[in-house]
Design a protein around this motif. Structure first.
Motif, PDB file in Angstrom:
ATOM      1  N   VAL A  76      42.656 107.497  19.525  1.00  0.00           N
ATOM      2  CA  VAL A  76      42.956 106.852  20.805  1.00  0.00           C
ATOM      3  C   VAL A  76      41.802 107.066  21.780  1.00  0.00           C
ATOM      4  N   PRO A  80      37.917 102.096  23.284  1.00  0.00           N
ATOM      5  CA  PRO A  80      37.862 101.813  24.717  1.00  0.00           C
ATOM      6  C   PRO A  80      39.153 101.157  25.222  1.00  0.00           C
ATOM      7  N   GLU A  81      39.529 101.491  26.450  1.00  0.00           N
ATOM      8  CA  GLU A  81      40.698 100.870  27.090  1.00  0.00           C
ATOM      9  C   GLU A  81      40.496  99.356  27.128  1.00  0.00           C
ATOM     10  N   GLY A  82      41.584  98.619  27.188  1.00  0.00           N
ATOM     11  CA  GLY A  82      41.488  97.178  27.334  1.00  0.00           C
ATOM     12  C   GLY A  82      41.223  96.444  26.044  1.00  0.00           C
ATOM     13  N   GLN A  83      41.264  97.147  24.914  1.00  0.00           N
ATOM     14  CA  GLN A  83      41.031  96.464  23.646  1.00  0.00           C
ATOM     15  C   GLN A  83      42.341  96.029  22.997  1.00  0.00           C
ATOM     16  N   GLN A  84      43.432  96.017  23.762  1.00  0.00           N
ATOM     17  CA  GLN A  84      44.703  95.560  23.242  1.00  0.00           C
ATOM     18  C   GLN A  84      44.759  94.049  23.396  1.00  0.00           C
ATOM     19  N   HIS A 112      43.317 101.666  13.211  1.00  0.00           N
ATOM     20  CA  HIS A 112      43.358 100.784  14.371  1.00  0.00           C
ATOM     21  C   HIS A 112      42.897  99.414  13.909  1.00  0.00           C
ATOM     22  N   ASP A 141      51.231 100.566  20.246  1.00  0.00           N
ATOM     23  CA  ASP A 141      50.168 100.337  21.220  1.00  0.00           C
ATOM     24  C   ASP A 141      49.568 101.679  21.636  1.00  0.00           C
ATOM     25  N   ARG A 142      48.561 101.638  22.462  1.00  0.00           N
ATOM     26  CA  ARG A 142      47.836 102.839  22.888  1.00  0.00           C
ATOM     27  C   ARG A 142      48.785 103.882  23.491  1.00  0.00           C
ATOM     28  N   SER A 143      49.633 103.478  24.409  1.00  0.00           N
ATOM     29  CA  SER A 143      50.492 104.458  25.070  1.00  0.00           C
ATOM     30  C   SER A 143      51.512 105.066  24.100  1.00  0.00           C
ATOM     31  N   ARG A 146      49.494 107.529  21.888  1.00  0.00           N
ATOM     32  CA  ARG A 146      49.066 108.687  22.699  1.00  0.00           C
ATOM     33  C   ARG A 146      50.267 109.598  22.993  1.00  0.00           C
TER      34      ARG A 146
END
Length: 188
Positions: A76, A80-84, A112, A141-143, A146
Motif C-alpha cells: 500500500v 501512489p495515492e489516486g491510482q484507484q 495490485h 481498495d486502498r483503505s 490498509r
C-alpha cells in the motif's frame, strides 16, 4: 516449505490476468478483517471477507497473517495515492449468492492490479493442487487493505507477553528462560 515461502508479494503493477483464475472471487468486498480466537498461546487465526453475495472464512497460522499484514502495509505504501480506477474487477466473476467458504490456507498471494487500481489477496486451500488457481480471490481498495493490515498487526501483537530476557512468549504461569540457564522460572 517455510511459512515465508508460501506468501508471495507481487510487484505493484501486476495484472491479474497473468495469474491463474481463482475458483471464487469477491469483487465487491464490504468487509475484510483479521481475527484470533482463543486464549493467548492457544489462539487460531482467520481472515473474514464478506461481499454482497457471500463470505469466506480463511484459517491460517499466526506467522502467515503477520507476514501478509506486513506485505500489505508495504505494498500500500509503494502504490501512489489516486491510482484507484473507477473500473472494478469483472463483476461477472463475483461469487454466487449465499456462498459461505471455510478453509485452511496453504498459500497466500498478494498483489495490485494497476488496470483497476485494486489490491488482491489470493488464498489457496491447503488441500488444493499446487498448479490450481486460488480457492478465493478477494479484491480490496486502498483503505480496506490498509485497515486490514493494521488490524491484523494488532491481532498478532495481542498474544502472550514477551520475556524481557529472551523475548520468548510467557505463559500465565511464567516460563523457563534460557537466559537464566533454565534454572528458575520467570514470572509475569
Amino acid at each position: 516449505h517455510t511459512l515465508l515461502s508460501k506468501l508471495f508479494l507481487h510487484p505493484a503493477n501486476i495484472e491479474s490476468r497473468f495469474m491463474p483464475d481463482p475458483t471464487i472471487e469477491f469483487t465487491n468486498v464490504s468487509s475484510l478483517s483479521a481475527e484470533a480466537i482463543g486464549e493467548p498461546g492457544q489462539r487460531t487465526f482467520r481472515i473474514l471477507a464478506s461481499s454482497g453475495t457471500g463470505s469466506a472464512t480463511i484459517w491460517l497460522e499466526k506467522e502467515q497473517l503477520l507476514q501478509l499484514a506486513l506485505a500489505a502495509k508495504q505494498l500500500v505504501a509503494t502504490i501512489p495515492e489516486g491510482q484507484q480506477s473507477d473500473e472494478a474487477p469483472g463483476r461477472d466473476r463475483e461469487a454466487p449468492a449465499d456462498l459461505e467458504l471455510d478453509f485452511k490456507v496453504g498459500k497466500l498471494v498478494l498483489g495490485h492490479d494497476a488496470r483497476v487500481g485494486r489490491f488482491l489477496i489470493d488464498a489457496h486451500d491447503v488441500e488444493s493442487a499446487e498448479d490450481e488457481g486460488a480457492t478465493v480471490r478477494v479484491w480490496g481498495d486502498r483503505s480496506q487493505v490498509r485497515d486490514f493490515a493494521e488490524e491484523a498487526l494488532k491481532v498478532c501483537a495481542a498474544g502472550r507477553p514477551l520475556c524481557p530476557l529472551c523475548s520468548g512468549p510467557r505463559d500465565p504461569e511464567g516460563h523457563t528462560c534460557p537466559r537464566s540457564n533454565g534454572h528458575r522460572p520467570t514470572s509475569q
